[in-house]
Design a protein around this motif. Sequence first.
Motif, PDB file in Angstrom:
ATOM      1  N   GLU A 250       9.455   1.959   2.563  1.00  0.00           N
ATOM      2  CA  GLU A 250       8.179   2.327   3.204  1.00  0.00           C
ATOM      3  C   GLU A 250       7.143   2.820   2.197  1.00  0.00           C
ATOM      4  O   GLU A 250       6.045   3.221   2.573  1.00  0.00           O
ATOM      5  N   ARG A 251       7.487   2.773   0.910  1.00  0.00           N
ATOM      6  CA  ARG A 251       6.588   3.279  -0.130  1.00  0.00           C
ATOM      7  C   ARG A 251       5.635   2.183  -0.594  1.00  0.00           C
ATOM      8  O   ARG A 251       6.057   1.097  -0.970  1.00  0.00           O
ATOM      9  N   ILE A 252       4.351   2.501  -0.590  1.00  0.00           N
ATOM     10  CA  ILE A 252       3.333   1.552  -1.043  1.00  0.00           C
ATOM     11  C   ILE A 252       3.411   1.436  -2.564  1.00  0.00           C
ATOM     12  O   ILE A 252       3.367   2.450  -3.266  1.00  0.00           O
ATOM     13  N   ILE A 253       3.526   0.206  -3.061  1.00  0.00           N
ATOM     14  CA  ILE A 253       3.482  -0.005  -4.503  1.00  0.00           C
ATOM     15  C   ILE A 253       2.171  -0.655  -4.926  1.00  0.00           C
ATOM     16  O   ILE A 253       1.821  -0.636  -6.099  1.00  0.00           O
ATOM     17  N   GLY A 254       1.439  -1.238  -3.968  1.00  0.00           N
ATOM     18  CA  GLY A 254       0.171  -1.857  -4.315  1.00  0.00           C
ATOM     19  C   GLY A 254      -0.405  -2.643  -3.159  1.00  0.00           C
ATOM     20  O   GLY A 254       0.112  -2.613  -2.043  1.00  0.00           O
ATOM     21  N   PHE A 255      -1.490  -3.362  -3.479  1.00  0.00           N
ATOM     22  CA  PHE A 255      -2.122  -4.202  -2.470  1.00  0.00           C
ATOM     23  C   PHE A 255      -2.812  -5.382  -3.146  1.00  0.00           C
ATOM     24  O   PHE A 255      -3.116  -5.352  -4.338  1.00  0.00           O
TER      25      PHE A 255
ATOM     26  N   MET B 183      -8.349  -9.305  -5.604  1.00  0.00           N
ATOM     27  CA  MET B 183      -7.918  -7.994  -6.086  1.00  0.00           C
ATOM     28  C   MET B 183      -6.406  -7.874  -5.999  1.00  0.00           C
ATOM     29  O   MET B 183      -5.791  -8.381  -5.072  1.00  0.00           O
ATOM     30  N   LEU B 184      -5.858  -7.236  -7.011  1.00  0.00           N
ATOM     31  CA  LEU B 184      -4.445  -6.868  -7.039  1.00  0.00           C
ATOM     32  C   LEU B 184      -4.354  -5.565  -7.811  1.00  0.00           C
ATOM     33  O   LEU B 184      -4.723  -5.505  -8.989  1.00  0.00           O
ATOM     34  N   PHE B 185      -3.903  -4.534  -7.134  1.00  0.00           N
ATOM     35  CA  PHE B 185      -3.765  -3.224  -7.753  1.00  0.00           C
ATOM     36  C   PHE B 185      -2.399  -2.655  -7.415  1.00  0.00           C
ATOM     37  O   PHE B 185      -1.961  -2.725  -6.272  1.00  0.00           O
ATOM     38  N   LEU B 186      -1.759  -2.126  -8.442  1.00  0.00           N
ATOM     39  CA  LEU B 186      -0.446  -1.507  -8.286  1.00  0.00           C
ATOM     40  C   LEU B 186      -0.530  -0.026  -8.633  1.00  0.00           C
ATOM     41  O   LEU B 186      -1.339   0.379  -9.477  1.00  0.00           O
ATOM     42  N   GLU B 187       0.353   0.738  -8.001  1.00  0.00           N
ATOM     43  CA  GLU B 187       0.493   2.135  -8.389  1.00  0.00           C
ATOM     44  C   GLU B 187       0.833   2.172  -9.883  1.00  0.00           C
ATOM     45  O   GLU B 187       1.675   1.382 -10.344  1.00  0.00           O
ATOM     46  N   PRO B 188       0.202   3.048 -10.651  1.00  0.00           N
ATOM     47  CA  PRO B 188       0.457   3.086 -12.098  1.00  0.00           C
ATOM     48  C   PRO B 188       1.937   3.189 -12.469  1.00  0.00           C
ATOM     49  O   PRO B 188       2.383   2.536 -13.413  1.00  0.00           O
ATOM     50  N   ASN B 189       2.707   3.968 -11.733  1.00  0.00           N
ATOM     51  CA  ASN B 189       4.132   4.116 -12.050  1.00  0.00           C
ATOM     52  C   ASN B 189       4.938   2.857 -11.750  1.00  0.00           C
ATOM     53  O   ASN B 189       6.095   2.753 -12.158  1.00  0.00           O
ATOM     54  N   ASP B 190       4.342   1.904 -11.024  1.00  0.00           N
ATOM     55  CA  ASP B 190       5.040   0.663 -10.687  1.00  0.00           C
ATOM     56  C   ASP B 190       4.604  -0.509 -11.560  1.00  0.00           C
ATOM     57  O   ASP B 190       5.145  -1.609 -11.430  1.00  0.00           O
TER      58      ASP B 190
END
Length: 144
Positions: free
Chosen positions: A57-62, A72-79
């Motif tokens: 259930e954790r969002i890693i990006g969109f 657009m493609l953006f990921l959480e920095p830690n991912d």
Amino acid sequence: MNNRRVTENDYQKLVEVWERAVKKTHDFLQVNDFQTIKVELPTYFPHLEMNIWLIEERIIGFSGMDGDKLEMLFLEPNDIGKGYGKKIVATLIKKNQLRLIDVNEQNQSARIFYQKMGFEEYARSEIDNAGRPYPILHLQKNCI
């Protein structure tokens, strides 16, 4: 990893992911441009095929697609660097016939990432779509 369509209830979370990702990857972006884009970003979401990418259930990006173009493609920095971006792009190539991507010229890591995924530069613009002084590289999927 799974994904689902973005709803309006997700917009604030996506802006937060975008903000963290851009602070990590877009050090060339001027503060006033960052703030302007942050405010404008949600106005683009309804015009794109937006997907939110999750592990459990954790969002890693969109991601946001317009036809065969990744807008657009953006990921959480830690991912970043864990292979999720490759999986997302591969999924978009297969399911959405992803063929075109624009990338900031100053964002060398993104440029290299997309080139490794088989995209090649076919054009360059001196300014971004909003007329800001950030050169854009237009990439297309190598279809050999």
